[in-house]
Design an enzyme around this catalytic site. Structure first.
Site, PDB file in Angstrom:
ATOM      1  N   ASP A  24      31.762  -4.598   0.291  1.00  0.00           N
ATOM      2  CA  ASP A  24      32.811  -4.303  -0.690  1.00  0.00           C
ATOM      3  C   ASP A  24      34.021  -5.240  -0.640  1.00  0.00           C
ATOM      4  OD1 ASP A  24      31.030  -2.261  -1.034  1.00  0.00           O
ATOM      5  OD2 ASP A  24      32.481  -0.640  -0.838  1.00  0.00           O
ATOM      6  N   GLU A  72      30.812  -1.212  -4.406  1.00  0.00           N
ATOM      7  CA  GLU A  72      30.882   0.160  -4.910  1.00  0.00           C
ATOM      8  C   GLU A  72      31.198   0.076  -6.396  1.00  0.00           C
ATOM      9  OE1 GLU A  72      33.272   4.402  -4.498  1.00  0.00           O
ATOM     10  OE2 GLU A  72      33.794   2.742  -3.156  1.00  0.00           O
ATOM     11  N   LYS A 126      26.181   0.138  -5.248  1.00  0.00           N
ATOM     12  CA  LYS A 126      26.027   1.491  -4.718  1.00  0.00           C
ATOM     13  C   LYS A 126      26.973   2.445  -5.431  1.00  0.00           C
ATOM     14  CE  LYS A 126      29.043   0.174  -0.864  1.00  0.00           C
ATOM     15  NZ  LYS A 126      30.182   1.075  -1.018  1.00  0.00           N
ATOM     16  N   THR A 155      36.505  -0.432   3.145  1.00  0.00           N
ATOM     17  CA  THR A 155      37.487  -0.318   4.199  1.00  0.00           C
ATOM     18  C   THR A 155      36.786   0.230   5.434  1.00  0.00           C
ATOM     19  OG1 THR A 155      38.118   1.890   3.425  1.00  0.00           O
ATOM     20  CG2 THR A 155      39.467   0.040   2.676  1.00  0.00           C
ATOM     21  N   CYS A 159      33.781   2.886   3.479  1.00  0.00           N
ATOM     22  CA  CYS A 159      32.471   2.341   3.135  1.00  0.00           C
ATOM     23  C   CYS A 159      31.788   1.640   4.303  1.00  0.00           C
ATOM     24  CB  CYS A 159      32.595   1.403   1.936  1.00  0.00           C
ATOM     25  SG  CYS A 159      33.006   2.288   0.414  1.00  0.00           S
TER      26      CYS A 159
END
Length: 221
Positions: A24, A72, A126, A155, A159
């Site tokens: 991410d 994400e 995801k 973070t 995640c």
């Protein structure tokens, strides 16, 4: 390859069976023009981890490790956002400087240029915190014989930790690259690292980008 870890520990990794998970590194999380920056969140903590993440990424690529990225993100109609978060997480889908937050196709959802995937490095989208949640990641790794994950990204407590816990449950050995992860509140980052020690090696190991780069350098010289 023997990777030195904290507290005097180490782990033996087969480079052919080890993958680097880049979790991410998305514009809205870290760039000044992204949503977090616009809201005044302390993105400086995330920005400070980027050199370490770039060091780990460069070393992994040079040594030929399998590298993958995650994002994400959700469908534009938010149909894949779960019921709980649809009710309570009103940030997802809201409008920001770089488009709708965490929505596929929006500029803020893209991986930042400093960590841009190279050709052939898959990007796993995801609809949740864990990279294994309703994705093909487990299959992607198993067909390549991967059994060890090196994790970094944003973070740490959300995640990154969610992906690590899912990976452990699936039988992967996990190493958290501490300096290549970050949270908006450093206390969240540090508490997540402390949890890694709370059960011995049950959650895996803690290392850093310099130790990784040093271990991988020995493979290519």
């Amino acid at each position: 390859m023997r990777l030195a870890c904290e507290n005097g520990r180490s782990i033996e990794c087969d480079p052919a069976r080890t993958a680097l998970a880049c979790i991410d590194f998305q514009a809205d999380f870290v760039l000044p023009e992204g949503r977090a920056g616009a809201l005044g969140l302390p993105i400086s903590h995330l920005l400070a981890s980027l050199p370490a993440a770039q060091r780990a990424l460069s070393a992994a690529r040079q040594a030929g490790l399998f590298v993958f990225f995650t994002r994400e993100c959700y469908a534009p109609d938010l149909s894949d956002l779960n019921t709980f978060r649809r009710q309570y997480d009103l940030a997802v889908g809201s409008h920001g400087p770089l488009g709708r937050f965490l929505v596929k196709g929006e500029a803020g959802t893209e991986i930042i240029p400093a960590m841009r995937p190279a050709e052939g490095e898959p990007v796993i989208d995801k609809a949740g915190f864990s990279a294994f949640h309703q994705t093909t990641l487990d299959t992607v790794l198993r067909v390549r014989g991967i059994d060890t994950l090196l994790l970094m990204g944003y973070t740490t407590q959300c995640c990154v930790a969610s992906t690590l816990r899912s990976a452990v449950d699936l039988g992967y050995a996990c190493v958290l690259l501490k300096d290549a992860c970050a949270a908006y509140d450093p206390a969240d980052h540090e508490s997540t690292v402390r949890v890694m020690y709370s059960e011995g090696d049950n959650f895996g190991w803690v290392s850093d980008s310099e130790r990784l780069a040093g271990a991988l350098q020995q493979l290519v010289t």
